[in-house]
Design a protein around this motif. Structure first.
Motif, PDB file in Angstrom:
ATOM      1  N   LEU A 275       0.931  -0.841  -0.222  1.00  0.00           N
ATOM      2  CA  LEU A 275      -0.057  -0.050  -0.200  1.00  0.00           C
ATOM      3  C   LEU A 275       0.933   1.155   0.448  1.00  0.00           C
ATOM      4  O   LEU A 275      -0.040   2.541  -0.839  1.00  0.00           O
ATOM      5  N   SER A 276       1.666   1.406   0.465  1.00  0.00           N
ATOM      6  CA  SER A 276       2.852   2.479   0.540  1.00  0.00           C
ATOM      7  C   SER A 276       3.783   2.710  -0.171  1.00  0.00           C
ATOM      8  O   SER A 276       3.878   4.030  -0.974  1.00  0.00           O
ATOM      9  N   ASP A 277       4.249   1.545  -1.199  1.00  0.00           N
ATOM     10  CA  ASP A 277       4.629   2.270  -2.178  1.00  0.00           C
ATOM     11  C   ASP A 277       4.157   2.051  -3.736  1.00  0.00           C
ATOM     12  O   ASP A 277       4.097   2.788  -4.356  1.00  0.00           O
ATOM     13  N   LEU A 278       2.206   1.613  -3.122  1.00  0.00           N
ATOM     14  CA  LEU A 278       2.052   2.084  -4.164  1.00  0.00           C
ATOM     15  C   LEU A 278       1.052   3.324  -4.518  1.00  0.00           C
ATOM     16  O   LEU A 278       0.684   4.040  -5.559  1.00  0.00           O
ATOM     17  N   THR A 279       0.799   4.326  -2.961  1.00  0.00           N
ATOM     18  CA  THR A 279       0.003   5.678  -3.183  1.00  0.00           C
ATOM     19  C   THR A 279       0.950   6.224  -2.348  1.00  0.00           C
ATOM     20  O   THR A 279       1.081   7.580  -2.190  1.00  0.00           O
ATOM     21  N   HIS A 280       1.995   6.125  -2.020  1.00  0.00           N
ATOM     22  CA  HIS A 280       3.758   6.660  -1.703  1.00  0.00           C
ATOM     23  C   HIS A 280       3.188   7.738  -0.228  1.00  0.00           C
ATOM     24  O   HIS A 280       3.680   8.030  -0.178  1.00  0.00           O
ATOM     25  N   TYR A 281       2.292   7.047   0.328  1.00  0.00           N
ATOM     26  CA  TYR A 281       1.751   7.675   1.618  1.00  0.00           C
ATOM     27  C   TYR A 281       2.221   6.326   3.004  1.00  0.00           C
ATOM     28  O   TYR A 281       2.730   5.003   2.301  1.00  0.00           O
TER      29      TYR A 281
END
Length: 241
Positions: free
Chosen positions: A113-119
């Motif tokens: 999720l972090s890699d795809l959203t940059h959040y």
């Protein structure tokens, strides 16, 4: 009133601009930056409709709009529809190459999720105090030591190295593994731990093996009584207001 395609695009632009700037968003900003190809007046009308429908909030009369919880929900629900094939391939690659047991799922979810959203992504596991034993396996490492593997009903796996009698060879450990699996399969970790301590005290089987398994079961039981939160991309929060 329906949320048509243009309203959805206006709402998406507002949500994304507000996430970037943390300031109320005006129609001129959307008209200038969103690439919708419509006038500020048209966007103002759409924003008024979205506010009436509960998707936008106007902090005061002269301010722009900010998204409501309802807007964020619609935005998140629409992420799947906007996902690109490359992103889906990325998710599949993460889960096929990096997940070895169910405990890895939370870590991989947070990282993906972090890699795809940059959040920064947070993933919390449910409590699993009722985990039941699916199998136990003892594998000889050397004379006097063995690797214990405990598998539970949810796929959670734990392993630990135990000291064992030097008289126990691979065949003996296999027989013990089958006996333990047959006896404890379907039991909760707590039930298995309590029974193992009693059996170890009777001295019918290598007491160090049984006590070691009971100790590992106690550790697993303690860990599953608490919620676990995995964090992915913690540093990403530094890039946002």
């Amino acid at each position: 009133m329906d949320v048509n395609e243009r309203k959805l695009r206006v709402l998406q632009a507002i949500v994304e601009d507000f996430i970037r700037t943390n300031t109320p968003v005006g129609s001129r900003t959307i008209s200038k930056n969103s690439g919708l190809g419509v006038s500020s007046a048209t966007i103002r009308n759409e924003m008024a409709d979205l506010e009436e429908m509960g998707y936008l909030i106007q902090p005061h009369v002269s301010a722009g709009r900010v998204p409501s919880d309802k807007a964020y929900r619609l935005y998140v629900d629409g992420l799947n529809a906007r996902s690109r094939d490359s992103e889906m391939d990325s998710v599949r690659a993460y889960f096929t190459s990096r997940v070895h047991n169910m405990e890895d799922v939370t870590t991989v979810c947070a990282e993906t999720l972090s890699d795809l959203t940059h959040y920064t992504a947070l993933v919390m596991t449910p409590r699993q105090s009722n985990l039941r034993v699916s199998g136990l396996q003892l594998v000889q490492i050397s004379r006097g030591s063995a690797l214990l593997i405990v598998v539970t009903s949810s796929g959670v796996i734990r392993d630990s190295i135990l000291r064992i009698s030097e008289n126990l060879d691979a065949d003996a450990l296999y027989a013990i593994s089958r006996m333990l699996t047959e006896r404890f399969k379907g039991m909760t970790l707590r039930q298995m731990r309590e029974t193992l301590y009693r059996v170890a005290a009777q001295g019918n089987t290598d007491a160090r093996v049984l006590s070691g398994i009971a100790d590992l079961a106690a550790q697993m039981e303690k860990q599953t009584e608490t919620d676990r939160v995995m964090v992915g991309g913690a540093a990403n929060m530094l890039y946002y207001p």
